[in-house]
Design a protein around this motif. Structure first.
Motif, PDB file in Angstrom:
ATOM      1  N   GLY A 106       0.892  -1.292  -0.117  1.00 40.08           N
ATOM      2  CA  GLY A 106       0.127  -0.040   0.047  1.00 40.08           C
ATOM      3  C   GLY A 106       0.899   1.381   0.045  1.00 40.08           C
ATOM      4  O   GLY A 106       2.152   0.983  -0.279  1.00 40.08           O
ATOM      5  N   MET A 107       0.216   2.495   0.484  1.00 37.13           N
ATOM      6  CA  MET A 107       0.762   3.631   0.204  1.00 37.13           C
ATOM      7  C   MET A 107       1.197   4.100   1.765  1.00 37.13           C
ATOM      8  O   MET A 107       0.528   3.794   2.827  1.00 37.13           O
ATOM      9  CB  MET A 107      -0.307   4.828  -0.337  1.00 37.13           C
ATOM     10  CG  MET A 107      -0.725   4.588  -1.581  1.00 37.13           C
ATOM     11  SD  MET A 107      -2.039   5.725  -2.025  1.00 37.13           S
ATOM     12  CE  MET A 107      -3.494   4.909  -1.225  1.00 37.13           C
TER      13      MET A 107
ATOM     14  N   GLY B 293      -6.217   6.640   7.116  1.00 38.88           N
ATOM     15  CA  GLY B 293      -7.006   5.571   8.176  1.00 38.88           C
ATOM     16  C   GLY B 293      -8.439   6.191   8.272  1.00 38.88           C
ATOM     17  O   GLY B 293      -9.175   5.565   9.275  1.00 38.88           O
ATOM     18  N   VAL B 294      -8.894   6.824   7.416  1.00 35.14           N
ATOM     19  CA  VAL B 294     -10.534   7.288   7.437  1.00 35.14           C
ATOM     20  C   VAL B 294     -11.323   6.778   6.412  1.00 35.14           C
ATOM     21  O   VAL B 294     -10.700   6.864   5.351  1.00 35.14           O
ATOM     22  CB  VAL B 294     -10.846   8.751   8.046  1.00 35.14           C
ATOM     23  CG1 VAL B 294      -9.911   9.362   8.968  1.00 35.14           C
ATOM     24  CG2 VAL B 294     -10.393   9.616   6.596  1.00 35.14           C
ATOM     25  N   ARG B 295     -12.440   6.560   6.414  1.00 39.24           N
ATOM     26  CA  ARG B 295     -13.088   6.038   5.158  1.00 39.24           C
ATOM     27  C   ARG B 295     -13.704   7.386   4.313  1.00 39.24           C
ATOM     28  O   ARG B 295     -13.751   8.337   4.692  1.00 39.24           O
ATOM     29  CB  ARG B 295     -14.514   5.414   5.761  1.00 39.24           C
ATOM     30  CG  ARG B 295     -14.391   3.937   6.506  1.00 39.24           C
ATOM     31  CD  ARG B 295     -13.384   3.198   5.703  1.00 39.24           C
ATOM     32  NE  ARG B 295     -14.002   2.731   4.604  1.00 39.24           N
ATOM     33  CZ  ARG B 295     -14.884   1.731   4.293  1.00 39.24           C
ATOM     34  NH1 ARG B 295     -15.065   0.781   5.326  1.00 39.24           N
ATOM     35  NH2 ARG B 295     -15.541   1.412   3.220  1.00 39.24           N
TER      36      ARG B 295
ATOM     37  N   LEU C 279      -8.036  -5.137   4.739  1.00 45.83           N
ATOM     38  CA  LEU C 279      -6.878  -4.773   3.465  1.00 45.83           C
ATOM     39  C   LEU C 279      -5.963  -3.606   4.083  1.00 45.83           C
ATOM     40  O   LEU C 279      -4.731  -3.871   3.881  1.00 45.83           O
ATOM     41  CB  LEU C 279      -7.715  -4.376   2.347  1.00 45.83           C
ATOM     42  CG  LEU C 279      -8.402  -5.524   1.597  1.00 45.83           C
ATOM     43  CD1 LEU C 279      -9.247  -5.138   0.308  1.00 45.83           C
ATOM     44  CD2 LEU C 279      -7.559  -6.629   1.271  1.00 45.83           C
ATOM     45  N   ALA C 280      -6.627  -2.631   4.697  1.00 42.47           N
ATOM     46  CA  ALA C 280      -5.444  -1.546   5.114  1.00 42.47           C
ATOM     47  C   ALA C 280      -4.671  -2.173   6.257  1.00 42.47           C
ATOM     48  O   ALA C 280      -3.403  -1.570   6.163  1.00 42.47           O
ATOM     49  CB  ALA C 280      -6.281  -0.394   5.622  1.00 42.47           C
TER      50      ALA C 280
ATOM     51  N   THR D 165      -0.392  -2.279   6.113  1.00 38.86           N
ATOM     52  CA  THR D 165       0.529  -1.619   7.282  1.00 38.86           C
ATOM     53  C   THR D 165       1.565  -2.844   7.476  1.00 38.86           C
ATOM     54  O   THR D 165       2.528  -2.447   7.815  1.00 38.86           O
ATOM     55  CB  THR D 165      -0.456  -1.198   8.355  1.00 38.86           C
ATOM     56  OG1 THR D 165      -1.190  -0.101   7.891  1.00 38.86           O
ATOM     57  CG2 THR D 165       0.408  -0.618   9.584  1.00 38.86           C
ATOM     58  N   ALA D 166       0.827  -3.999   8.069  1.00 40.78           N
ATOM     59  CA  ALA D 166       1.900  -5.059   8.474  1.00 40.78           C
ATOM     60  C   ALA D 166       2.691  -5.481   7.322  1.00 40.78           C
ATOM     61  O   ALA D 166       3.991  -5.604   7.489  1.00 40.78           O
ATOM     62  CB  ALA D 166       1.038  -6.343   8.918  1.00 40.78           C
ATOM     63  N   LEU D 167       2.161  -5.432   6.141  1.00 43.47           N
ATOM     64  CA  LEU D 167       3.437  -5.881   4.909  1.00 43.47           C
ATOM     65  C   LEU D 167       4.467  -4.825   4.882  1.00 43.47           C
ATOM     66  O   LEU D 167       5.641  -5.012   4.459  1.00 43.47           O
ATOM     67  CB  LEU D 167       2.549  -6.178   3.678  1.00 43.47           C
ATOM     68  CG  LEU D 167       2.103  -7.672   3.587  1.00 43.47           C
ATOM     69  CD1 LEU D 167       1.073  -7.797   2.391  1.00 43.47           C
ATOM     70  CD2 LEU D 167       3.233  -8.692   3.697  1.00 43.47           C
TER      71      LEU D 167
END
Length: 319
Positions: free
Chosen positions: A145-146, A159-161, A212-213, A217-219
Motif C-alpha cells: 500500500g501507500m 486511516g479514515v473512510r 486490507l488496510a 500496514t503489516a506488510l
C-alpha cells in the motif's frame, strides 16, 4: 455523548498528523481535484497552517478548465492562502491511469516550492491499492500500500473512510465536483470500488476495507525491515559487479532486495518481481544460462544482467 461532526473528526486527524509528521513546518500544499476527498482535506488543512492548493488540469475531459477554476474558487473560500492551476500534457505510457498519475505527480513536485504536498487518499483508496497489487502478483511490495508519510507526499487521511469526507463537505455546505471517471467501468480501480469490494464485503461479512488496510500496514512494516537489511549489504558493495559469494548466504527475501537495489542503481527502471527472480536464478540456479533482460532508462539500448564466473554484471546492447 453526541458523535462529533465530520469536520471536527477530520480536523482532529489532520492535527494529529501535523503533530507527528509536520513539526517545524510553517506551510504545506494540498493536491486538490475539486472532489469531496481533496476538498474536505483542503478545508481542514487550511485551519492547521497556511495551505496552498495545487490543482492539476489534465485536460482529458471537456470543461476541465472550468472544473479547475471552480476548485480554485473553493480552495480560496475554505481558507487556502493561495491556489494554483497546473495544466499538464498527459502521455500514453503505461495506460491512461498511469500516464495521468505520472503527469500529475511531476506537476505537483515542480510547483510545491519545497513544501510537502498533502494527498487525499483515504482508507478506501488503500484497500483498492492492495487489491490491485494482489492482482498483479508482484510480491509484498506491491500490496504494502501507500505510506502515510513519504516526503514530500503526506497522506493524513489513510486511516479514515471516504464517507467521512463526503459528510464533511455536506457540513461545510460545499458542492464538490463529481468526476465522471470515478464511475467509468473502463477503469480497473472503478470496478474494484463498485463491484469487487462490495462483493467481498457481502461474502465476508463486512470490514474488508479495514482488513486490507491493516494487511498493507503489516506488510509495509515487514518490507521496510527487510529493505533496511538489504541496504546494509548494498552499502558494503562498491561500483561494478555484484559478487555471488555476498549474495549466496543471504535469505531469499533479503537477497532479492539487494539484487533489486543493485539493478536500480545500475539504471534499471520499473522492475517486476518476475524479472528480479530471473536475475536471482543466476545466483541460486546457475547452469550457465545467458543474461536476463531488464527494463532500462537508456534509449535505443537493452539492459541485461548476466553472470561472469562468480560475479553478476550489468551490460547493454543496442536495440
Amino acid at each position: 455523548m453526541d458523535r462529533p461532526g465530520a469536520v471536527a473528526e477530520l480536523r482532529a486527524v489532520v492535527t494529529r498528523f501535523a503533530r507527528d509528521h509536520a513539526a517545524g513546518l510553517d506551510r504545506w500544499c494540498v493536491a486538490l481535484s475539486g472532489g469531496p476527498d481533496s476538498l474536505a482535506l483542503a478545508a481542514v488543512a487550511a485551519t492547521a497552517m497556511p495551505t496552498t492548493a495545487l490543482i492539476v488540469d489534465h485536460g482529458l475531459q471537456v470543461g476541465s478548465a472550468a472544473v479547475a477554476a471552480d476548485a480554485r474558487d473553493h480552495a480560496l473560500a475554505v481558507g487556502c492562502v493561495d491556489a494554483q492551476v497546473l495544466s499538464v500534457v498527459v502521455g500514453s505510457e503505461g495506460g491512461p491511469e498511469a500516464a495521468a498519475r505520472s503527469a500529475r505527480y511531476r506537476a505537483l513536485d515542480q510547483a510545491r516550492a519545497g513544501a510537502p504536498v498533502l494527498l487525499a487518499h483515504t482508507l478506501d483508496d488503500q484497500a483498492e491499492t492492495v487489491l490491485l497489487g494482489l492482482g498483479r502478483g508482484s510480491g509484498a511490495r506491491s500490496i504494502a500500500g501507500m505510506r502515510s508519510h513519504d516526503p514530500p507526499w503526506f497522506r493524513p487521511l489513510l486511516g479514515v473512510r471516504r464517507e467521512l469526507t463526503h459528510r464533511a463537505c455536506a457540513e461545510l455546505g460545499l458542492a464538490p465536483w463529481q468526476d465522471p471517471h470515478n464511475v467509468d467501468r473502463r477503469f480497473t480501480r472503478v470496478r474494484l470500488r463498485t463491484e469487487v469490494l462490495p462483493l467481498l464485503e457481502d461474502v465476508l461479512g463486512g470490514g474488508v476495507a479495514e482488513a486490507l488496510a491493516r494487511t498493507a500496514t503489516a506488510l509495509r512494516e515487514d518490507t521496510e525491515a527487510l529493505d533496511a537489511m538489504a541496504d546494509r549489504v548494498l552499502d558494503g558493495i562498491g561500483d561494478g559487479g555484484l559478487a555471488v559469494s555476498v549474495l549466496t548466504p543471504l535469505p531469499g527475501a533479503v537477497r532479492r532486495r539487494v539484487i533489486r537495489g543493485w539493478l536500480l542503481a545500475g539504471g534499471a527502471v520499473g522492475l517486476t518481481d518476475t524479472q528480479i527472480r530471473a536475475v536471482d536464478a543466476l545466483v541460486i540456479a546457475w547452469r550457465g544460462q545467458g543474461g536476463v533482460a531488464v527494463p532500462g532508462a537508456t534509449p535505443r539500448t537493452r539492459l541485461f544482467a548476466g553472470r561472469r564466473d562468480e560475479v553478476l554484471m550489468l551490460y547493454r546492447e543496442p536495440v
